[in-house]
Design a protein around this motif. Structure first.
Motif, PDB file in Angstrom:
ATOM      1  N   ALA A  74      30.638  39.128  35.090  1.00 36.22           N
ATOM      2  CA  ALA A  74      31.423  38.362  36.086  1.00 36.22           C
ATOM      3  C   ALA A  74      31.118  38.748  37.416  1.00 36.22           C
ATOM      4  O   ALA A  74      30.831  38.023  38.425  1.00 36.22           O
ATOM      5  CB  ALA A  74      32.798  38.276  35.814  1.00 36.22           C
ATOM      6  N   ALA A  75      31.461  40.134  37.824  1.00 33.18           N
ATOM      7  CA  ALA A  75      31.417  40.600  39.104  1.00 33.18           C
ATOM      8  C   ALA A  75      29.800  40.454  39.679  1.00 33.18           C
ATOM      9  O   ALA A  75      29.838  40.083  40.734  1.00 33.18           O
ATOM     10  CB  ALA A  75      31.563  42.257  39.053  1.00 33.18           C
ATOM     11  N   ARG A  76      28.808  40.907  38.879  1.00 32.72           N
ATOM     12  CA  ARG A  76      27.490  40.711  39.214  1.00 32.72           C
ATOM     13  C   ARG A  76      27.265  39.219  39.583  1.00 32.72           C
ATOM     14  O   ARG A  76      26.643  38.919  40.518  1.00 32.72           O
ATOM     15  CB  ARG A  76      26.720  40.955  38.156  1.00 32.72           C
ATOM     16  N   PHE A  77      27.625  38.306  38.817  1.00 30.89           N
ATOM     17  CA  PHE A  77      27.272  36.860  38.921  1.00 30.89           C
ATOM     18  C   PHE A  77      28.072  36.031  40.203  1.00 30.89           C
ATOM     19  O   PHE A  77      27.413  35.588  40.642  1.00 30.89           O
ATOM     20  CB  PHE A  77      27.787  36.263  37.295  1.00 30.89           C
ATOM     21  N   VAL A  78      29.227  36.534  40.161  1.00 31.68           N
ATOM     22  CA  VAL A  78      30.285  35.847  41.265  1.00 31.68           C
ATOM     23  C   VAL A  78      29.631  36.550  42.381  1.00 31.68           C
ATOM     24  O   VAL A  78      29.530  35.711  43.664  1.00 31.68           O
ATOM     25  CB  VAL A  78      31.690  36.363  41.120  1.00 31.68           C
ATOM     26  N   ARG A  79      29.181  37.857  42.590  1.00 30.42           N
ATOM     27  CA  ARG A  79      28.667  38.358  43.879  1.00 30.42           C
ATOM     28  C   ARG A  79      27.403  37.363  44.538  1.00 30.42           C
ATOM     29  O   ARG A  79      27.210  36.913  45.355  1.00 30.42           O
ATOM     30  CB  ARG A  79      28.560  39.918  43.594  1.00 30.42           C
ATOM     31  N   LEU A  90      39.074  39.160  27.600  1.00 26.35           N
ATOM     32  CA  LEU A  90      38.337  38.147  28.254  1.00 26.35           C
ATOM     33  C   LEU A  90      39.133  37.606  29.633  1.00 26.35           C
ATOM     34  O   LEU A  90      38.595  37.572  30.569  1.00 26.35           O
ATOM     35  CB  LEU A  90      38.449  36.885  27.180  1.00 26.35           C
ATOM     36  N   VAL A  91      40.436  37.400  29.451  1.00 26.17           N
ATOM     37  CA  VAL A  91      41.278  36.963  30.573  1.00 26.17           C
ATOM     38  C   VAL A  91      41.265  38.176  31.672  1.00 26.17           C
ATOM     39  O   VAL A  91      40.849  37.840  32.864  1.00 26.17           O
ATOM     40  CB  VAL A  91      42.580  36.868  30.181  1.00 26.17           C
ATOM     41  N   VAL A  92      41.608  39.509  31.423  1.00 21.56           N
ATOM     42  CA  VAL A  92      41.765  40.474  32.298  1.00 21.56           C
ATOM     43  C   VAL A  92      40.361  40.799  33.121  1.00 21.56           C
ATOM     44  O   VAL A  92      40.124  41.024  34.070  1.00 21.56           O
ATOM     45  CB  VAL A  92      42.273  41.859  31.720  1.00 21.56           C
ATOM     46  N   GLY A  93      39.298  40.816  32.047  1.00 23.09           N
ATOM     47  CA  GLY A  93      37.910  41.249  32.431  1.00 23.09           C
ATOM     48  C   GLY A  93      37.521  40.036  33.383  1.00 23.09           C
ATOM     49  O   GLY A  93      36.934  40.473  34.591  1.00 23.09           O
ATOM     50  N   THR A  94      37.711  38.791  33.164  1.00 24.48           N
ATOM     51  CA  THR A  94      37.278  37.898  34.050  1.00 24.48           C
ATOM     52  C   THR A  94      37.837  37.801  35.268  1.00 24.48           C
ATOM     53  O   THR A  94      37.158  37.854  36.295  1.00 24.48           O
ATOM     54  CB  THR A  94      37.386  36.528  33.210  1.00 24.48           C
ATOM     55  N   ILE A  95      39.131  37.950  35.216  1.00 20.54           N
ATOM     56  CA  ILE A  95      40.161  38.164  36.601  1.00 20.54           C
ATOM     57  C   ILE A  95      39.383  39.114  37.493  1.00 20.54           C
ATOM     58  O   ILE A  95      39.058  39.024  38.742  1.00 20.54           O
ATOM     59  CB  ILE A  95      41.536  37.955  36.278  1.00 20.54           C
ATOM     60  N   LEU A  96      39.322  40.377  36.652  1.00 21.88           N
ATOM     61  CA  LEU A  96      39.154  41.588  37.662  1.00 21.88           C
ATOM     62  C   LEU A  96      37.555  41.381  38.070  1.00 21.88           C
ATOM     63  O   LEU A  96      37.233  41.774  39.264  1.00 21.88           O
ATOM     64  CB  LEU A  96      39.120  42.791  36.664  1.00 21.88           C
ATOM     65  N   GLY A  97      36.879  40.805  37.119  1.00 22.62           N
ATOM     66  CA  GLY A  97      35.234  40.594  37.503  1.00 22.62           C
ATOM     67  C   GLY A  97      35.178  39.687  38.603  1.00 22.62           C
ATOM     68  O   GLY A  97      34.421  40.248  39.647  1.00 22.62           O
ATOM     69  N   VAL A  98      35.846  38.613  38.719  1.00 26.13           N
ATOM     70  CA  VAL A  98      35.646  37.453  39.872  1.00 26.13           C
ATOM     71  C   VAL A  98      36.056  38.280  41.127  1.00 26.13           C
ATOM     72  O   VAL A  98      35.609  38.375  42.198  1.00 26.13           O
ATOM     73  CB  VAL A  98      36.436  36.220  39.460  1.00 26.13           C
ATOM     74  N   ALA A 128      38.422  48.973  26.962  1.00 23.73           N
ATOM     75  CA  ALA A 128      36.722  49.281  26.535  1.00 23.73           C
ATOM     76  C   ALA A 128      35.955  47.848  26.300  1.00 23.73           C
ATOM     77  O   ALA A 128      34.782  47.851  26.687  1.00 23.73           O
ATOM     78  CB  ALA A 128      36.689  50.164  25.173  1.00 23.73           C
ATOM     79  N   LEU A 129      36.799  46.961  25.634  1.00 29.97           N
ATOM     80  CA  LEU A 129      36.379  45.515  25.445  1.00 29.97           C
ATOM     81  C   LEU A 129      36.190  44.785  26.579  1.00 29.97           C
ATOM     82  O   LEU A 129      34.965  43.898  26.648  1.00 29.97           O
ATOM     83  CB  LEU A 129      36.924  44.936  24.484  1.00 29.97           C
ATOM     84  N   MET A 130      36.731  44.899  27.667  1.00 30.85           N
ATOM     85  CA  MET A 130      36.605  44.174  28.776  1.00 30.85           C
ATOM     86  C   MET A 130      35.480  44.742  29.804  1.00 30.85           C
ATOM     87  O   MET A 130      35.273  43.882  30.825  1.00 30.85           O
ATOM     88  CB  MET A 130      37.920  43.840  29.502  1.00 30.85           C
ATOM     89  N   ILE A 131      34.977  45.801  29.799  1.00 25.22           N
ATOM     90  CA  ILE A 131      34.210  46.077  30.500  1.00 25.22           C
ATOM     91  C   ILE A 131      32.926  45.378  30.938  1.00 25.22           C
ATOM     92  O   ILE A 131      32.667  44.880  32.068  1.00 25.22           O
ATOM     93  CB  ILE A 131      33.691  47.743  30.270  1.00 25.22           C
ATOM     94  N   PHE A 132      32.401  44.969  29.836  1.00 25.72           N
ATOM     95  CA  PHE A 132      31.103  44.049  29.817  1.00 25.72           C
ATOM     96  C   PHE A 132      31.640  42.645  30.546  1.00 25.72           C
ATOM     97  O   PHE A 132      30.837  42.313  31.579  1.00 25.72           O
ATOM     98  CB  PHE A 132      30.453  43.927  28.451  1.00 25.72           C
ATOM     99  N   PRO A 133      32.602  42.010  29.894  1.00 25.67           N
ATOM    100  CA  PRO A 133      32.613  40.600  30.733  1.00 25.67           C
ATOM    101  C   PRO A 133      32.931  40.994  32.070  1.00 25.67           C
ATOM    102  O   PRO A 133      32.510  40.111  33.105  1.00 25.67           O
ATOM    103  CB  PRO A 133      34.110  40.135  29.998  1.00 25.67           C
TER     104      PRO A 133
END
Lengths: 309, 347, 380
Positions: A187-192, A105-113, A178-183
């Motif tokens: 997040a990336a789509r949404f933030v963009r 969750l943490v890594v995925g969200t940060i990378l996504g943002v 593997a688990l963080m790909i979706f978050p």
């Protein structure tokens, strides 16, 4: 605000009560008992066990006892591991699942943002295109396919990481990815999208007219406004982490709650299944509640409308 | 003494999916210290694009300044980098926007939005900046400034928000204040308050104001000089008196004629037919000709140059050519000019 | 231009017809605009073609060879993929051979390892020495290539995507599995659509008390995570297509209901609806002629995103053993089997994994394309 919180907590309790009731009666419909066939107990012994777990009581009494137990955190007795309370099984296994979920969750969200931010800044540029592709792949490709790919390429073929099992931090890297790909992709789509919209809004022009520098525009004025709505997708993210933990723990043979769940399904260990389900439900509902309250805290517009005015 | 601001032959285009849109096509004007210039025109006439060019805020990469100079005290702003412009924006030139409901950051306290510019441009520490922000809020007529500082935009009414936007714009005592239709989105009574406020502030601070509007009533109220824009060009340029008592361009006649006044209930408004030209392919000759019942044959062939009416008054219409047939403004417009003359421009 | 000419032209212009108000581009309806925007989106169009091909294949694919979906024969289990023509291209992956690298202290030992791994069919194994080794532990390395089809005396047989652990043809099972997965997804999405639109429409259109009651119920339902409901339902129902559809629709319609309600609420207060009512249109007319066309875009988009969700959940359930059970195939069960054999027979996982990913990506891209197409801002 207080009234709002109380109302939300009440909804949460009603929901949990419904789920608990549902799962209790479902369990009564399903075959099986804590008596393990292999134990070869005599009739008297069986009677003692049934008596001990209150299984001879009328259903309504059992129901009340069950709800009473739930309040104290008692989820019943596992069929598969004789005489082991489900709560103990879950507690034994919560560590790896929690670590994995938190890391993802943490890594995925940060990378996504970050990814979404980069995409929005280079709007329609090469980086935007790249991060959009990553986001589409990440939201589309099922996490178990990713897990298999990672396991095969990085563990089996390249041997950079352990293939499976749990122990050191290295063991957690591939499952976390593997688990963080979706978050991350979500997040990336949404933030963009949000960021492109925010950067085009009038108050950004006001800030520019004040002479605010570009980094100031992006981080001080843009990002905060773009991130606030992100909390609305944390719900789907949480669900993806739960489904993800089941398949990914299974694939990487991680002794977590998800793997336990899948194994319980194989052997029809209903109390453990129900217990896990209830725990997931409570977790999910709790997360949603916290998010809603958090939303009120970080968005000044909501904070007021829920309170004095 | 040189002028505070001189704009020479400014041209701005937008590269769009369908081709180049020539939003501003060679605009020149100047501005003295403490003076108010009103730029008047329909939507799409290029007035807002002109001001975003002044601010260095033409949206990139679609928007391009094709030619021209913007001289602020002799320095050309067109040549400045974005970094250098950041030091000028908010300090030397600042701006008040059209829609107060959306021009404030919804998640930032009012106080911080004012302080931001002060800290950036005047190297103030936060305590001083806070004091100054309270002064500013007081100056723009917001009661209880200490409390209001800590509130968010949605807790303010539209008129109050516009006052905040003005306070932000005034924070660093700018030499030029650009007001882009600052009253359009407000109720009529609030409009008057905001106009009064701007006039008062100008008296105190001696800022020059560039006032963008399509409302001639507002122009008569605030402006010293007026530039009438049509299809990316200035078609008439003069003092308020020139424009209201002695307009020369048929488009200005149209603008004046389409403005309802109290004593005009018995007559029809003089409406300009049609709509502004497509700036993707601006028409040949005078862009206004297709809508102009006073058009001459030459308008379809050649653009009119600026004819001098007096030292302060210029207009771009062939009607001013010495050999052109003498044409009079329509009766209704003449009556209206008469009306302005009688009331002495006071609305 | 000469002054003289200018003088000649200084005469009033003949008034021409004013053309400034003419509409230059042909008028198009909103749907035509939407269709045009959609077909301009190359990714969405390619996705749609891909998807149509996959759907066609899911029907005709199983009939393209003689192998049935449940033709078990352990003697031909775990055969690798082999396709005519492609079998001669060594890197194509369709050569019908198994190959791997084996280690040992010496070349002989590594070779022995390889041969014993491949059922001791020595004469059908090619050995290529990669590293002579120095006698230390596992220093030598050989690459062994096992010609399975020859070894089993099946040179004339072709299993295009190989066979699974029970000797069933993967090609047939893959397309049959796709049919099942798509069927579940389409039915689940369609039922969610019907319930969601009806529920949300009623709540939004009637408003007031009706809306209050319906929304309170929905609020509680939405509070229960769909994962939990789906899991509970799957435990009670017998595994199979119907159960998965039921489990998916029980939760799937809530999102649609919320969106439709919100949209109806917004639209019904628009002036055009008020105008229709003022003119005395009946409720039914207002709903079918005015509201439905205006919210159809958002319904279509939502459905397009519901389908890949359903495909994912089906695969997920089958993967953890709660969905389709063998011998029936679905993409989820195929992937599950693939994982059991990932290290030795990766081809069993690769094909269903690629197919499900392509399907998911295609649906998402079409969904994105439709969202843009129904957004008036995107029309050019």
């Amino acid at each position: 605000m207080v009234r709002y919180i109380l109302r939300r907590v009440m909804y949460m309790l009603i929901t949990l009560f419904i789920i608990a009731t549902l799962s209790f009666f479902l369990m009564k419909l399903l075959p099986g008992s804590p008596l393990n066939a292999e134990d070869k107990l005599s009739e008297e012994q069986q009677a003692i066990v049934l008596e001990k777990y209150g299984l001879n009581d009328p259903i309504p009494v059992q129901y009340v006892n069950y709800l009473g137990g739930l309040v104290q955190g008692d989820l019943g007795i596992s069929f598969a591991f004789s005489n082991t309370p489900v709560t103990d099984i879950l507690m034994d296994r919560i560590g790896p699942s929690a670590q994995l979920g938190a890391q993802a969750l943490v890594v995925g969200t940060i990378l996504g943002v970050l990814l979404g931010l980069i995409a929005a800044i280079s709007h329609n540029g090469f980086l935007d295109y790249t991060s959009t592709v990553i986001a589409v792949l990440g939201t589309s490709i099922p996490n178990f396919v990713f897990a298999g790919l990672l396991q095969y390429v990085f563990a089996a073929e390249l041997e950079w990481f352990p293939v499976a099992l749990w122990g050191s931090f290295e063991h957690s890297i591939l499952p976390t990815i593997a688990l963080m790909i979706f978050p991350m992709a979500t997040a990336a789509r949404f933030v963009r999208t949000e960021m492109v919209e925010v950067l085009g809004s009038d108050f950004i022009t006001t800030a520019r007219a004040k002479g605010v520098s570009e980094p100031g525009i992006v981080f001080k004025h843009g990002l905060r406004n773009a991130l606030i709505p992100l909390v609305t997708v944390i719900g789907p993210m949480a669900v993806s982490l739960m489904t993800g933990s089941m398949v990914i723990e299974q694939i990487f043979a991680i002794p977590g709650i998800g793997e336990q769940f899948v194994n319980s399904v194989m052997v029809n260990d209903y109390p453990t299944i129900m217990g896990t389900t209830l725990m997931f439900a409570a977790l999910f509902i709790g997360i949603i509640l916290i998010i809603d309250l958090l939303y009120g805290l970080i968005d000044p517009r909501i904070r007021i409308s829920g309170g004095d005015s | 003494m040189s002028k505070l601001l001189e704009v020479k032959d400014l041209a701005v285009s937008f590269n769009t999916y369908n081709g180049e849109v020539q939003a501003v096509r060679g605009v020149s004007f100047d501005l003295d210290k403490g003076e108010t210039l009103a730029i008047v025109g329909e939507s799409g006439s290029g007035k807002s694009v002109t001001t975003s060019a002044l601010m260095g805020l033409v949206p990139k990469p679609q928007g391009v300044i094709k030619s021209g100079e913007i001289l602020l005290e002799g320095e050309d702003l067109v040549k400045k980098s974005n970094k250098e412009m950041q030091k000028i924006r908010g300090k030397d030139i600042s701006m008040v926007f059209q829609n107060p409901l959306s021009s404030l950051n919804p998640t930032m306290k009012i106080g911080n939005q004012i302080i931001e510019g002060l800290v950036k441009h005047q190297n103030m520490n936060r305590t001083d900046a806070k004091k100054r922000a309270i002064e500013l809020l007081d100056q723009v007529g917001i009661p209880n400034p200490e409390i209001r500082m800590k509130q968010y935009p949605h807790q303010f009414s539209g008129g109050m928000r516009q006052r905040v936007v003005i306070a932000i714009a005034l924070a660093c005592n700018p030499k030029i204040l650009i007001a882009d239709e600052p009253t359009t989105a407000l109720d009529v009574t609030i409009q008057a308050q905001i106009l009064e406020l701007m006039k008062d502030i100008q008296k105190e601070t001696e800022s020059a104001i560039v006032f963008i509007t399509h409302d001639l009533g507002v122009v008569a109220n605030v402006a010293d000089r007026v530039a009438v824009m049509y299809a990316g060009k200035i078609v008439e340029y003069g003092t308020v008196d020139d424009i209201f008592y002695n307009p020369k361009h048929p488009y200005t006649w149209g603008l004046l004629g389409s403005m309802p006044t109290l004593d005009s209930d018995d007559e029809e408004l003089y409406a300009i037919p049609g709509s502004p030209p497509d700036m993707l392919n601006p028409p040949k000759g005078d862009a206004f000709a297709p809508r102009n019942k006073f058009a001459l044959e030459i308008d379809g062939v050649m653009e009119p140059p600026m004819f001098k009416v007096s030292d302060s008054h210029y207009a771009a219409t062939w009607l001013l050519h010495e050999d052109a047939p003498k044409m009079e403004p329509p009766e209704s417009v003449k009556k209206r000019m008469q009306g302005f003359a009688n009331t002495g421009g006071e609305e | 231009m000469e002054n003289k000419e200018i003088k000649d032209l200084l005469v009033p212009m003949k008034q021409k017809e004013d053309t400034s108000e003419k509409i230059s581009s042909p008028s198009r309806t909103f749907l035509q605009d939407a269709r045009r925007t959609f077909f301009k989106n190359k990714l969405a169009v390619v996705s749609m073609i891909t998807l149509v091909l996959i759907i066609i294949m899911s029907f005709v694919g199983p009939g393209m060879n003689d192998h049935g979906i449940d033709d078990q024969d352990l003697s031909r289990a775990k055969l690798p993929a082999r396709v005519p023509v492609l079998e001669n291209i060594s890197w194509s992956g369709f050569t019908g051979v198994l190959s791997d690298e084996f280690q040992g202290d010496t070349v002989e030992q590594a070779t022995t390892n390889a041969i014993s791994r491949y059922s001791n069919q020595e004469e059908f194994i090619d050995i290529e020495v990669l590293d002579e080794g120095d006698g230390s532990r596992n220093s030598a390395e050989v690459k062994a290539t096992y010609h399975v089809y020859e070894a089993k005396d099946m040179q004339d047989q072709y299993y295009w995507l190989g066979t699974d652990t029970l000797g069933r043809d993967q090609w047939t099972r893959l397309w049959d599995g796709t049919t099942v997965s798509l069927l579940i997804a389409f039915i689940a999405a369609a039922i969610s659509l019907l319930i969601g639109v009806a529920y949300g429409g009623i709540a939004g259109y009637y408003g007031g008390k009706v809306d209050d009651v319906l929304m309170r119920i929905l609020e509680v339902l939405v509070g229960i995570p769909n994962l939990v409901i789906i899991l509970l339902m799957m435990l009670v129902l017998d595994p199979g297509i119907t159960s998965i559809v039921i489990a998916l629709t029980i939760t799937g319609w809530t999102g649609m209901a919320r969106i439709v309600r919100g949209e109806v609420m917004k639209q019904k207060n628009q002036e055009y609806v008020l105008a229709a009512r003022t003119l005395g249109q009946s409720n039914w007319k207002v709903i079918t002629k005015h509201l439905l066309p205006n919210i159809s875009g958002i319904i279509i988009i939502n459905t397009m995103f519901n389908i890949p969700d359903a495909i994912f959940f089906e695969a997920f359930l089958s993967f953890i053993g709660l969905g389709i059970t063998p011998p029936d195939a679905s993409l989820g069960t195929l992937i599950n089997t693939g994982f059991d054999n990932i290290m030795l027979y990766p081809y069993m996982l690769v094909f269903p994994a690629i197919l499900i990913s392509v399907i998911m990506i295609a649906f998402n891209l079409i969904g994105d394309g439709l969202r843009d197409a129904f957004d008036p801002k995107m029309h050019k």
